[in-house]
Design a protein around this motif. Structure first.
Motif, mmCIF file in Angstrom:
data_model
loop_
_atom_site.group_PDB
_atom_site.id
_atom_site.type_symbol
_atom_site.label_atom_id
_atom_site.label_comp_id
_atom_site.label_asym_id
_atom_site.label_seq_id
_atom_site.Cartn_x
_atom_site.Cartn_y
_atom_site.Cartn_z
ATOM 1 N N ASN A 112 3.861 6.667 -5.253
ATOM 2 C CA ASN A 112 3.219 7.197 -6.278
ATOM 3 C C ASN A 112 2.792 7.594 -6.798
ATOM 4 N N ALA A 113 1.440 7.913 -5.388
ATOM 5 C CA ALA A 113 0.646 8.528 -6.180
ATOM 6 C C ALA A 113 0.900 10.624 -5.512
ATOM 7 N N ARG A 114 1.143 10.334 -4.445
ATOM 8 C CA ARG A 114 2.532 11.714 -4.235
ATOM 9 C C ARG A 114 3.434 12.032 -5.044
ATOM 10 N N TYR A 115 4.352 11.342 -5.302
ATOM 11 C CA TYR A 115 4.909 11.564 -6.563
ATOM 12 C C TYR A 115 3.862 12.495 -7.617
ATOM 13 N N PHE A 116 2.988 11.247 -8.256
ATOM 14 C CA PHE A 116 1.844 12.250 -9.096
ATOM 15 C C PHE A 116 1.390 13.064 -8.826
ATOM 16 N N MET A 140 0.820 -1.636 -0.292
ATOM 17 C CA MET A 140 -0.073 -0.184 0.240
ATOM 18 C C MET A 140 0.774 1.004 0.362
ATOM 19 N N GLY A 141 1.829 1.336 0.862
ATOM 20 C CA GLY A 141 2.961 2.012 0.801
ATOM 21 C C GLY A 141 3.626 2.487 -0.603
ATOM 22 N N ARG A 142 3.665 1.449 -1.186
ATOM 23 C CA ARG A 142 4.250 2.113 -2.660
ATOM 24 C C ARG A 142 2.941 2.955 -3.561
ATOM 25 N N TYR A 143 1.407 2.187 -3.786
ATOM 26 C CA TYR A 143 0.596 3.302 -3.835
ATOM 27 C C TYR A 143 0.523 4.765 -4.129
ATOM 28 N N THR A 144 0.859 4.700 -2.339
ATOM 29 C CA THR A 144 0.645 6.159 -1.607
ATOM 30 C C THR A 144 1.777 6.895 -2.109
ATOM 31 N N PRO A 158 12.812 6.321 -8.325
ATOM 32 C CA PRO A 158 12.276 5.975 -7.175
ATOM 33 C C PRO A 158 10.664 5.049 -7.291
ATOM 34 N N PHE A 159 9.705 5.141 -8.525
ATOM 35 C CA PHE A 159 8.581 4.953 -8.556
ATOM 36 C C PHE A 159 8.784 3.988 -9.788
ATOM 37 N N GLY A 160 7.199 3.575 -9.615
ATOM 38 C CA GLY A 160 6.753 2.808 -11.235
ATOM 39 C C GLY A 160 7.049 3.488 -12.281
ATOM 40 N N LYS A 161 7.073 2.983 -13.429
ATOM 41 C CA LYS A 161 7.088 2.827 -14.771
ATOM 42 C C LYS A 161 6.647 3.804 -15.018
ATOM 43 N N MET A 162 5.028 3.486 -14.923
ATOM 44 C CA MET A 162 3.659 3.977 -15.613
ATOM 45 C C MET A 162 4.044 5.760 -14.852
ATOM 46 N N THR A 163 4.015 5.343 -13.513
ATOM 47 C CA THR A 163 3.616 7.079 -12.645
ATOM 48 C C THR A 163 4.885 7.186 -13.320
ATOM 49 N N CYS A 164 6.073 6.969 -13.084
ATOM 50 C CA CYS A 164 7.528 8.390 -14.142
ATOM 51 C C CYS A 164 6.893 9.314 -15.318
ATOM 52 N N VAL A 165 6.308 8.254 -16.296
ATOM 53 C CA VAL A 165 5.856 9.213 -17.435
ATOM 54 C C VAL A 165 5.623 9.970 -17.169
ATOM 55 N N LEU A 166 3.955 9.415 -16.873
ATOM 56 C CA LEU A 166 2.803 10.073 -16.784
ATOM 57 C C LEU A 166 2.854 11.640 -15.150
ATOM 58 N N SER A 167 3.883 11.320 -14.878
ATOM 59 C CA SER A 167 3.965 12.526 -14.061
ATOM 60 C C SER A 167 5.222 12.953 -14.509
ATOM 61 N N GLY A 168 6.179 12.472 -15.049
ATOM 62 C CA GLY A 168 7.014 13.401 -15.788
ATOM 63 C C GLY A 168 6.728 14.225 -17.698
#
Lengths: 263, 265
Positions: free
Chosen positions: A7-11, A1-5, A104-114
């Motif tokens: 990722n969401a925070r980074y996004f 759950m922490g990983r998802y949080t 250090p986040f999911g690849k999809m999060t990285c692309v959608l956020s960046g």
């Protein structure tokens, strides 16, 4: 759950900076807002003109078709809000995606956020949502059907965003261009504004299984109008969940093919 | 005129386009497919209406109209705006302006080379198939008028997109503006439905704008949906709009050049 949080925070942090950037270039932003609102106006005017000159699409009255078309516009505007195929491919071409992918986040999060999408298109999504709410009110549809409908639209948005992200990476790997990805997107946008059943069984299967705009907003609309049973909600949610999981897996597999070209 | 320089530019443009040829072919197929869906939609409308004509268009005429619109719309989108935007963003414009060729003409040459190698062959093949399959009878005069309308429409949209591209000096990117104009062309130019379907008051407004000249007029000319007198009036309108837009473009570009500050190149 922490990983998802995380990722969401980074996004969300990246979104905050993307919006700050939007205000720096607010003139362009305002033009995009105008474009986004124009898409809602065109959808509304198009449906109104069709029903002015004829009885419209068989089995669909004016308000029903207006709801389907504006729901389609809402979902597609939201997808554009999250993803910008041109920017992603351009960054991949010159190796500028690297700094995002090593975070250090999911690849999809990285692309959608960046690489944020077209933020201004939120205007089209909100104006369409306004029309959707108005039509639901006019048709007297209760919360028991309208709440699952909205949830299915949101899930459809997530599924289509992830699918278009996977298609964008495919487009980069095979053609080094985003045009194909954008064409697939436009195809879904133009076909999805109307009942997909009129395109024949072949296209209906295509728009259900390969490019699931059917599950994203067409079948949910049919459920809302009683054309499909309420139990179909489960089928719809399951199909969208499969689309989300499989496109996520495809994206993660394909992004490994990306080789840096600079950065 | 420095023809050697322009032909070299044309060759460079063709070579650059061929790099993404596979992408172009796939995208063209998907693009044409989206017009097939519009035909499906209108077929459903006609069947539901049990009507032989709507707004003066019979079902075969509406099919032919949208097929032609779908095909020619590939021509009505030059890359002038993107070329200008990139030149301004990256500062290349400084180097290009001091070259012994006219900058505007060089932008047109580059984008036309792109169109010649991609859109034109697809248009010729698809139009020939459409004319044969739909049994559209086209006289040589109609064909000549149609080609003239396409050519004038192409130049007109090229100038409009050049003006849009020059806005990037003030806004850095012009994607939104460009898309906004293309959406207006699609809707107000007959790309979503023939203009005959619009209410009378809306037709008055649309008639005062140049958008109808890009898709509606050429398609209606080829399908015989407009009379000879109307065609003549539209030809006059093409010339008038070309004069107005080129004049405005010329004045505008003169002002933009004076305000230009380039870093890079």
């Amino acid at each position: 759950m922490g990983r998802y949080t995380e990722n969401a925070r980074y996004f969300l942090i990246c979104q905050k900076y993307a919006w700050k950037d939007w205000f720096v270039y607010r003139l362009q932003g305002a033009i995009w807002v105008a474009l986004s609102l124009m898409s809602t106006v065109v959808t509304y005017a198009g449906i109104t003109i069709i029903y002015n000159v004829s009885s419209g699409i068989p089995g669909w009255n004016y308000l029903q078709l207006l709801l389907l078309s504006t729901s389609s516009n809402m979902v597609m505007s939201l997808v554009w809000f999250f993803i910008n195929p041109w920017s992603i491919v351009n960054k991949m071409r010159i190796g500028k995606l690297d700094p995002y992918l090593i975070r250090p986040f999911g690849k999809m999060t990285c692309v959608l956020s960046g690489v944020p999408g077209a933020l201004s298109l939120i205007a089209g999504a909100l104006s369409s949502a306004g029309i959707v709410a108005y039509v639901i009110f006019r048709l007297g549809i209760g919360p028991l059907l309208s709440i699952p409908y909205v949830l299915m639209l949101l899930m459809g948005t997530a599924a289509l965003t992830m699918i278009f992200l996977a298609v964008t990476v495919i487009s980069y790997i095979f053609m080094r261009s985003a045009q194909f990805s954008r064409s697939v997107f436009n195809l879904g946008e133009s076909a999805g504004a109307y009942p997909i059943a009129i395109y024949g069984i072949g296209f209906q299967v295509f728009f259900s299984l390969l490019l699931p705009i059917g599950f994203a907003y067409y079948y949910p609309s049919e459920i809302l109008f009683g054309k499909l049973g309420v139990s179909f909600i489960l089928v719809d949610v399951l199909a969208l969940a499969i689309a989300i999981v499989s496109s996520y897996a495809i994206f993660n597999r394909l992004i490994k093919e990306y080789e840096s070209g600079g950065g | 005129m420095n023809t050697r320089a322009y032909s070299s530019l044309m060759i460079i443009g063709i070579k650059s386009t061929l790099v993404y040829f596979k992408d172009f072919i796939l995208s063209s197929v998907l693009y044409l497919l989206s017009f097939l869906f519009i035909i499906f939609i209108w077929n459903a409308v006609y069947i539901s209406e049990h009507a032989t004509t709507i707004g003066g268009f019979s079902l075969p005429q509406i099919d032919a109209y949208f097929i032609v619109v779908g095909i020619i719309s590939m021509l009505m989108n030059t890359s002038n705006d993107n070329i200008l935007e990139e030149d301004i963003q990256e500062g290349n414009i400084a180097g290009k302006l001091i070259k012994p060729i006219n900058y505007a003409a060089s932008v047109f040459t580059e984008s036309t080379s792109n169109t010649l190698i991609t859109a034109v062959p697809v248009i010729i093949i698809a139009l020939t198939i459409a004319i044969l399959a739909l049994h559209i009878t086209v006289s040589s005069t109609t064909l000549l008028v149609f080609i003239a309308e396409l050519a004038m429409g192409y130049i007109l949209i090229g100038i409009i997109q050049f003006i849009i591209g020059s806005f990037s000096i003030y806004t850095t990117t012009i994607d939104g503006f460009s898309s906004l104009v293309m959406t207006m062309i699609a809707f107000l130019g007959g790309g979503i439905m023939p203009l005959n379907f619009f209410p009378l008051w809306a037709r008055g407004i649309v008639g005062a704008l140049p958008f109808q000249l890009f898709l509606y007029v050429p398609s209606a000319t080829l399908n015989g949906a407009i009379s000879g007198t109307q065609i003549y009036n539209y030809l006059v309108l093409y010339v008038a709009w070309l004069a107005v837009i080129s004049g405005l473009g010329f004045i505008w570009w003169g002002r933009v050049k004076r305000n230009l500050t380039a870093v890079g190149g």
